[in-house]
Design an enzyme around this catalytic site. Structure first.
Site, short mmCIF file in Angstrom:
data_model
loop_
_atom_site.label_atom_id
_atom_site.label_comp_id
_atom_site.label_asym_id
_atom_site.label_seq_id
_atom_site.Cartn_x
_atom_site.Cartn_y
_atom_site.Cartn_z
N ASN A 117 -11.43 82.45 74.61
CA ASN A 117 -9.50 83.09 74.92
C ASN A 117 -9.69 82.73 76.05
O ASN A 117 -10.53 83.46 77.24
CB ASN A 117 -9.46 84.50 74.43
CG ASN A 117 -9.50 84.37 72.93
OD1 ASN A 117 -8.77 84.09 72.37
ND2 ASN A 117 -11.05 84.56 72.31
N GLU A 149 -7.90 78.75 74.39
CA GLU A 149 -6.55 79.66 73.60
C GLU A 149 -5.97 80.72 75.22
O GLU A 149 -6.53 81.36 74.82
CB GLU A 149 -6.97 80.08 72.65
CG GLU A 149 -8.14 79.44 71.67
CD GLU A 149 -8.90 80.59 70.43
OE1 GLU A 149 -8.25 82.24 70.40
OE2 GLU A 149 -8.93 80.44 69.84
N ASP A 179 -2.67 80.95 70.97
CA ASP A 179 -2.97 82.63 69.99
C ASP A 179 -1.72 83.09 69.28
O ASP A 179 -0.64 82.71 70.64
CB ASP A 179 -3.64 82.80 71.23
CG ASP A 179 -4.91 83.83 70.38
OD1 ASP A 179 -4.88 83.36 68.80
OD2 ASP A 179 -5.84 84.62 70.61
N GLU A 236 -4.48 82.98 60.98
CA GLU A 236 -5.58 83.53 61.63
C GLU A 236 -5.70 84.66 61.28
O GLU A 236 -4.07 85.32 60.30
CB GLU A 236 -5.28 83.92 62.88
CG GLU A 236 -5.82 83.23 64.39
CD GLU A 236 -5.56 83.94 65.54
OE1 GLU A 236 -6.48 84.27 66.21
OE2 GLU A 236 -4.79 84.18 65.63
P1 C2E Z 1 -7.94 87.37 68.97
O1 C2E Z 1 -7.97 86.35 70.44
O2 C2E Z 1 -6.39 87.48 68.38
O3 C2E Z 1 -9.07 87.25 68.10
C1 C2E Z 1 -8.79 87.60 66.83
C2 C2E Z 1 -9.27 89.04 66.29
O4 C2E Z 1 -8.89 88.96 65.06
C3 C2E Z 1 -11.03 89.25 66.56
O5 C2E Z 1 -10.78 90.88 67.26
C4 C2E Z 1 -11.29 89.06 65.50
O6 C2E Z 1 -12.53 89.79 64.77
C5 C2E Z 1 -10.20 89.76 64.43
N1 C2E Z 1 -10.30 89.07 62.98
C6 C2E Z 1 -10.48 87.74 62.55
N2 C2E Z 1 -9.80 87.74 61.48
C7 C2E Z 1 -9.92 89.03 61.12
C8 C2E Z 1 -9.45 89.36 59.31
O7 C2E Z 1 -9.28 89.10 58.86
N3 C2E Z 1 -8.72 90.85 59.26
C9 C2E Z 1 -9.18 91.38 60.84
N4 C2E Z 1 -7.67 92.12 60.35
N5 C2E Z 1 -9.35 90.89 62.02
C10 C2E Z 1 -9.57 89.97 61.83
P2 C2E Z 1 -11.43 91.17 68.15
O8 C2E Z 1 -12.78 90.77 68.56
O9 C2E Z 1 -11.70 92.88 67.74
O10 C2E Z 1 -11.06 91.02 69.67
C11 C2E Z 1 -9.37 91.34 69.42
C12 C2E Z 1 -8.37 91.05 70.75
O11 C2E Z 1 -8.99 90.91 71.97
C13 C2E Z 1 -8.72 89.17 70.80
O12 C2E Z 1 -7.47 88.75 69.99
C14 C2E Z 1 -8.52 88.71 72.03
O13 C2E Z 1 -7.27 89.10 72.38
C15 C2E Z 1 -9.41 89.58 73.07
N6 C2E Z 1 -10.81 89.25 73.10
C16 C2E Z 1 -11.73 89.65 72.36
N7 C2E Z 1 -12.92 88.89 72.84
C17 C2E Z 1 -12.38 87.98 74.31
C18 C2E Z 1 -13.21 87.34 75.04
O14 C2E Z 1 -13.85 87.34 75.12
N8 C2E Z 1 -12.04 87.30 76.34
C19 C2E Z 1 -10.86 87.57 76.00
N9 C2E Z 1 -10.63 86.81 76.92
N10 C2E Z 1 -10.24 87.16 74.76
C20 C2E Z 1 -10.85 88.45 74.34
CA CA Z 2 -7.69 84.04 70.19
CA CA Z 3 -5.19 85.80 67.61
#
Ligand code: C2E
Ligand code: CA
Ligand code: CA
Ligand code: CA
Length: 279
Positions: A117, A149, A179, A236
């Site tokens: 990301n 992304e 994304d 997603e």
């Molecule tokens: P995102 O990039 O849209 O990542 C997808 C989010 O959806 C992730 O949440 C993932 O754990 C979650 N997810 C995947 N499949 C499912 C599903 O089937 N159901 C549900 N309810 N959730 C699902 P996460 O890991 O909590 O991250 C949230 C957001 O935080 C990410 O959205 C991204 O915008 C940001 N993020 C997380 N890690 C990083 C990173 O290392 N760098 C950056 N820049 N942003 C990050």
């Molecule tokens: Ca993403």
């Molecule tokens: Ca996403």
């Protein structure tokens, strides 16, 4: 009544203090040794559910903080984005993941793209990309293994540094995906004007399957549009078989979500998806 107000004031002041303290702790620790402070990475597979092949992997950050416990990624990513520590966090992530990828490519002929990301702050930084390209070279990772992304929050004009960075990526063969597609304000112009090769359909639309016909219609159109424009597409946040079946029926075979798998710790991911062991 007066006393009650007084108490309320004390209550809110305390609440504010706690929030401020929390933020300060997060900021301070972002400046320190991230590994020592409990930051690590998880990997979530993207699967072609028709062919049953792994097509990609998204890297996500996790922070299990010694004092604060689990911090939601959007909270610490937002803070890191505001104070610039996102540079440091993301470089750390590249180093940790590239090291694993190198092993997977060399020892297991691992092929899927690994995606990272990239926030608006990073996308607008020239030096971030210069360092990123240097790291790829240093670790010996071909650009064809990498996906970045981006979100539509980043304002892109053709004269912007962000736009130039995207062109640099495309020249090298790095895949750029949008994304949370469909939720931003500039959705279509993003596809037409920018060097994008893949669309990640936001979970919002997937959640509407069998709930809202209008949203279903939009979902179908996004799949069709992406295909017509020659983009790869992945859905997603797919959680149920019904959602997956709907997507398949409408020509979207690439799935990311709990239906396929949760984001996994690196060693579990390796055993399950790189070595192909049963775990
Ligand atoms: P995102 O990039 O849209 O990542 C997808 C989010 O959806 C992730 O949440 C993932 O754990 C979650 N997810 C995947 N499949 C499912 C599903 O089937 N159901 C549900 N309810 N959730 C699902 P996460 O890991 O909590 O991250 C949230 C957001 O935080 C990410 O959205 C991204 O915008 C940001 N993020 C997380 N890690 C990083 C990173 O290392 N760098 C950056 N820049 N942003 C990050
Ligand atoms: Ca993403
Ligand atoms: Ca996403
Ligand atoms: Ca999101």
């Amino acid at each position: 009544a007066k006393r009650q107000h007084g108490n309320q004031y004390v209550y809110f002041a305390k609440e504010m203090y706690t929030q401020l303290e929390r933020r300060l702790t997060i900021e301070q620790d972002l400046a320190g040794d991230l590994k020592e402070k409990g930051l690590y990475f998880v990997l979530q597979p993207q699967m072609d559910i028709e062919e049953q092949v792994l097509i990609g992997v998204e890297v996500l950050s996790r922070w299990n903080h010694p004092k604060l416990g689990f911090i939601p990624p959007p909270e610490f990513i937002q803070i890191a984005e505001e104070n610039g520590y996102i540079l440091k966090l993301t470089s750390y992530m590249f180093c940790e993941i590239f090291l694993e990828m190198k092993k997977w490519i060399e020892q297991f002929d691992f092929k899927p793209r690994v995606s990272f990301n990239v926030t608006p702050f990073l996308l607008s930084s020239e030096s971030f990309f210069t360092d990123f390209f240097d790291l790829l070279e240093r670790f010996g990772i071909p650009a064809s293994y990498i996906e970045l992304e981006i979100t539509e929050e980043t304002e892109l004009t053709t004269s912007s540094t962000a736009f130039k960075n995207l062109l640099r990526c495309r020249e090298k063969g790095i895949l750029i995906s949008v994304d949370d597609f469909g939720t931003g304000y500039s959705t279509l112009s993003y596809l037409i004007h920018f060097p994008v090769g893949k669309v990640k359909i936001d979970k919002y639309f997937i959640d509407q399957v069998e709930q809202d016909e209008q949203a279903e219609a939009v979902l179908k159109s996004i799949i069709q549009l992406s295909e017509n424009l020659g983009y790869e597409v992945v859905a997603e946040g797919v959680e149920t078989k019904r959602q997956a079946d709907f997507l398949k029926e409408n020509g979207c075979f690439n799935i990311q979500g709990y239906f396929v798998d949760r984001p996994l710790p690196m060693d579990v991911f390796e055993r399950k998806y790189v070595r192909g062991e049963n775990v």
